[in-house]
Design a protein around this motif. Structure first.
Motif, PDB file in Angstrom:
ATOM      1  N   GLU A  56       0.832  -1.207   0.000  1.00 40.16           N
ATOM      2  CA  GLU A  56       0.000   0.000   0.000  1.00 40.16           C
ATOM      3  C   GLU A  56       0.865   1.254   0.000  1.00 40.16           C
ATOM      4  OE1 GLU A  56      -0.394  -2.623   2.170  1.00 40.16           O
ATOM      5  OE2 GLU A  56      -2.126  -3.479   1.116  1.00 40.16           O
ATOM      6  N   GLN A  57       1.947   1.256   0.758  1.00 39.66           N
ATOM      7  CA  GLN A  57       2.852   2.411   0.781  1.00 39.66           C
ATOM      8  C   GLN A  57       3.528   2.595  -0.575  1.00 39.66           C
ATOM      9  OE1 GLN A  57       5.231   1.055   4.078  1.00 39.66           O
ATOM     10  NE2 GLN A  57       4.258   2.474   5.520  1.00 39.66           N
ATOM     11  N   LEU A  58       3.933   1.495  -1.187  1.00 41.38           N
ATOM     12  CA  LEU A  58       4.564   1.577  -2.501  1.00 41.38           C
ATOM     13  C   LEU A  58       3.584   2.080  -3.552  1.00 41.38           C
ATOM     14  CD1 LEU A  58       6.942   1.132  -4.422  1.00 41.38           C
ATOM     15  CD2 LEU A  58       6.232  -1.246  -4.609  1.00 41.38           C
ATOM     16  N   GLU A  59       2.361   1.582  -3.516  1.00 47.22           N
ATOM     17  CA  GLU A  59       1.351   2.052  -4.469  1.00 47.22           C
ATOM     18  C   GLU A  59       1.115   3.554  -4.313  1.00 47.22           C
ATOM     19  OE1 GLU A  59      -1.276  -2.041  -5.001  1.00 47.22           O
ATOM     20  OE2 GLU A  59      -1.781  -0.662  -3.370  1.00 47.22           O
ATOM     21  N   ALA A  60       1.076   4.036  -3.078  1.00 48.91           N
ATOM     22  CA  ALA A  60       0.900   5.477  -2.836  1.00 48.91           C
ATOM     23  C   ALA A  60       2.105   6.255  -3.367  1.00 48.91           C
ATOM     24  CB  ALA A  60       0.699   5.740  -1.349  1.00 48.91           C
ATOM     25  N   GLU A  61       3.290   5.720  -3.159  1.00 53.10           N
ATOM     26  CA  GLU A  61       4.506   6.369  -3.649  1.00 53.10           C
ATOM     27  C   GLU A  61       4.494   6.479  -5.170  1.00 53.10           C
ATOM     28  OE1 GLU A  61       9.205   5.295  -3.897  1.00 53.10           O
ATOM     29  OE2 GLU A  61       8.158   4.705  -2.063  1.00 53.10           O
ATOM     30  N   LEU A  62       4.025   5.432  -5.837  1.00 50.96           N
ATOM     31  CA  LEU A  62       4.018   5.439  -7.303  1.00 50.96           C
ATOM     32  C   LEU A  62       3.057   6.475  -7.881  1.00 50.96           C
ATOM     33  CD1 LEU A  62       4.282   1.642  -8.241  1.00 50.96           C
ATOM     34  CD2 LEU A  62       6.083   3.397  -8.225  1.00 50.96           C
ATOM     35  N   ARG A  63       2.097   6.912  -7.108  1.00 49.15           N
ATOM     36  CA  ARG A  63       1.183   7.955  -7.591  1.00 49.15           C
ATOM     37  C   ARG A  63       1.895   9.295  -7.726  1.00 49.15           C
ATOM     38  NH1 ARG A  63      -2.622   4.699  -4.820  1.00 49.15           N
ATOM     39  NH2 ARG A  63      -2.379   5.683  -2.785  1.00 49.15           N
ATOM     40  N   ASP A  64       2.952   9.505  -6.935  1.00 48.60           N
ATOM     41  CA  ASP A  64       3.654  10.787  -6.918  1.00 48.60           C
ATOM     42  C   ASP A  64       5.054  10.744  -7.518  1.00 48.60           C
ATOM     43  OD1 ASP A  64       1.485  11.966  -5.560  1.00 48.60           O
ATOM     44  OD2 ASP A  64       2.289  11.318  -3.632  1.00 48.60           O
ATOM     45  N   ALA A  65       5.660   9.561  -7.569  1.00 53.59           N
ATOM     46  CA  ALA A  65       7.041   9.459  -8.022  1.00 53.59           C
ATOM     47  C   ALA A  65       7.089   9.032  -9.485  1.00 53.59           C
ATOM     48  CB  ALA A  65       7.794   8.446  -7.160  1.00 53.59           C
ATOM     49  N   LYS A  66       8.205   9.317 -10.106  1.00 51.91           N
ATOM     50  CA  LYS A  66       8.446   8.802 -11.452  1.00 51.91           C
ATOM     51  C   LYS A  66       9.388   7.628 -11.299  1.00 51.91           C
ATOM     52  CE  LYS A  66      10.102  12.078 -13.823  1.00 51.91           C
ATOM     53  NZ  LYS A  66      10.757  12.880 -14.810  1.00 51.91           N
ATOM     54  N   ARG A  81      13.125   4.588  -8.673  1.00 47.29           N
ATOM     55  CA  ARG A  81      12.118   5.630  -8.500  1.00 47.29           C
ATOM     56  C   ARG A  81      12.813   6.935  -8.144  1.00 47.29           C
ATOM     57  NH1 ARG A  81      10.541   1.198  -5.674  1.00 47.29           N
ATOM     58  NH2 ARG A  81      10.286   2.102  -3.611  1.00 47.29           N
ATOM     59  N   ALA A  82      12.142   8.053  -8.437  1.00 48.55           N
ATOM     60  CA  ALA A  82      12.738   9.355  -8.161  1.00 48.55           C
ATOM     61  C   ALA A  82      11.647  10.409  -8.012  1.00 48.55           C
ATOM     62  CB  ALA A  82      13.699   9.761  -9.271  1.00 48.55           C
ATOM     63  N   GLY A  87      14.792  21.478  -8.758  1.00 48.86           N
ATOM     64  CA  GLY A  87      15.885  21.320  -9.703  1.00 48.86           C
ATOM     65  C   GLY A  87      16.788  20.125  -9.459  1.00 48.86           C
ATOM     66  N   THR A  88      16.467  19.339  -8.421  1.00 51.11           N
ATOM     67  CA  THR A  88      17.261  18.150  -8.116  1.00 51.11           C
ATOM     68  C   THR A  88      16.406  16.902  -8.267  1.00 51.11           C
ATOM     69  OG1 THR A  88      18.670  19.364  -6.566  1.00 51.11           O
ATOM     70  CG2 THR A  88      18.641  16.965  -6.355  1.00 51.11           C
ATOM     71  N   LEU A  89      16.917  15.945  -8.992  1.00 51.83           N
ATOM     72  CA  LEU A  89      16.279  14.644  -9.134  1.00 51.83           C
ATOM     73  C   LEU A  89      16.759  13.784  -7.972  1.00 51.83           C
ATOM     74  CD1 LEU A  89      14.546  12.793 -11.027  1.00 51.83           C
ATOM     75  CD2 LEU A  89      16.744  12.001 -11.951  1.00 51.83           C
ATOM     76  N   GLN A  90      15.855  13.466  -7.068  1.00 49.67           N
ATOM     77  CA  GLN A  90      16.200  12.662  -5.898  1.00 49.67           C
ATOM     78  C   GLN A  90      15.892  11.202  -6.216  1.00 49.67           C
ATOM     79  OE1 GLN A  90      13.727  14.890  -3.163  1.00 49.67           O
ATOM     80  NE2 GLN A  90      15.525  15.971  -2.377  1.00 49.67           N
ATOM     81  N   VAL A  91      16.962  10.447  -6.487  1.00 49.68           N
ATOM     82  CA  VAL A  91      16.851   9.066  -6.923  1.00 49.68           C
ATOM     83  C   VAL A  91      16.809   8.156  -5.708  1.00 49.68           C
ATOM     84  CG1 VAL A  91      17.956   7.236  -8.265  1.00 49.68           C
ATOM     85  CG2 VAL A  91      18.146   9.631  -9.017  1.00 49.68           C
ATOM     86  N   GLY A  92      15.895   7.191  -5.752  1.00 49.58           N
ATOM     87  CA  GLY A  92      15.794   6.279  -4.620  1.00 49.58           C
ATOM     88  C   GLY A  92      15.506   4.856  -5.023  1.00 49.58           C
TER      89      GLY A  92
END
Length: 164
Positions: A56-66, A81-82, A87-92
């Motif tokens: 559920e947390q991952l699904e929520a994250e995917l709604r906002d992250a690329k 995911r990022a 101006g900064t791409l925060q990669v995770g």
């Protein structure tokens, strides 16, 4: 962005990098957990966020992250995911299936996410004991920007790369 395909994988079963979709969440979580087990062993910590994150947390994250996934046939074999922030791409959470680590999939995922942004800089972090991760990121053009000691002999290592 179109699929990014080259000669990785066998000729019969190539690895394709494509944008992540909500429908990928279950497989992404499985790959993430499999990939981060080695990190948990290095640090002696099975409660790392990558291992305790729920579907559920991952699904929520995917709604906002690329993000992007590497797919071989029907199997997701890697993901990244990022988020874009000032101006900064925060990669995770760069994660590659353990049986395919060292095959260039992580590098392809980083290339895909970096090429899909207008940000001028990318940032990611890993632990100081994660030598393979640090080497991969250095090989991909990232440089150490900051080290935050954790009080247990380890540090979070923040790395940055100029994109434009």
């Amino acid at each position: 962005m179109p699929n990014i395909n080259d000669s990785d994988g066998s000729a019969d079963n190539p690895i394709v990098v494509r944008p992540i979709m909500q429908a990928d969440a279950g497989q992404v979580l499985t790959i993430q957990r499999a990939a981060f087990v080695s990190e948990a062993l290095i640090y002696g910590d099975p409660n790392q966020p990558a291992l305790t994150q729920t579907l559920e947390q991952l699904e929520a994250e995917l709604r906002d992250a690329k993000g992007f996934v590497a797919v071989q046939g029907e199997r997701v074999v890697g993901a990244v995911r990022a988020r874009e922030n000032e101006g900064t791409l925060q990669v995770g959470r760069v994660a590659v299936a353990p049986d395919l680590q060292g095959e260039g999939i992580g590098r392809r995922l980083l290339d895909a996410i970096e090429n899909d942004t207008d940000c001028s800089e990318a940032e990611l972090f890993t632990g100081s004991l994660s030598e393979a991760n640090i080497e991969l990121y250095k090989d991909c053009g990232y440089r150490e920007a900051e080290r935050i000691e954790q009080g247990d002999g380890t540090a979070q290592v923040f790395m940055r790369k100029r994109l434009r």
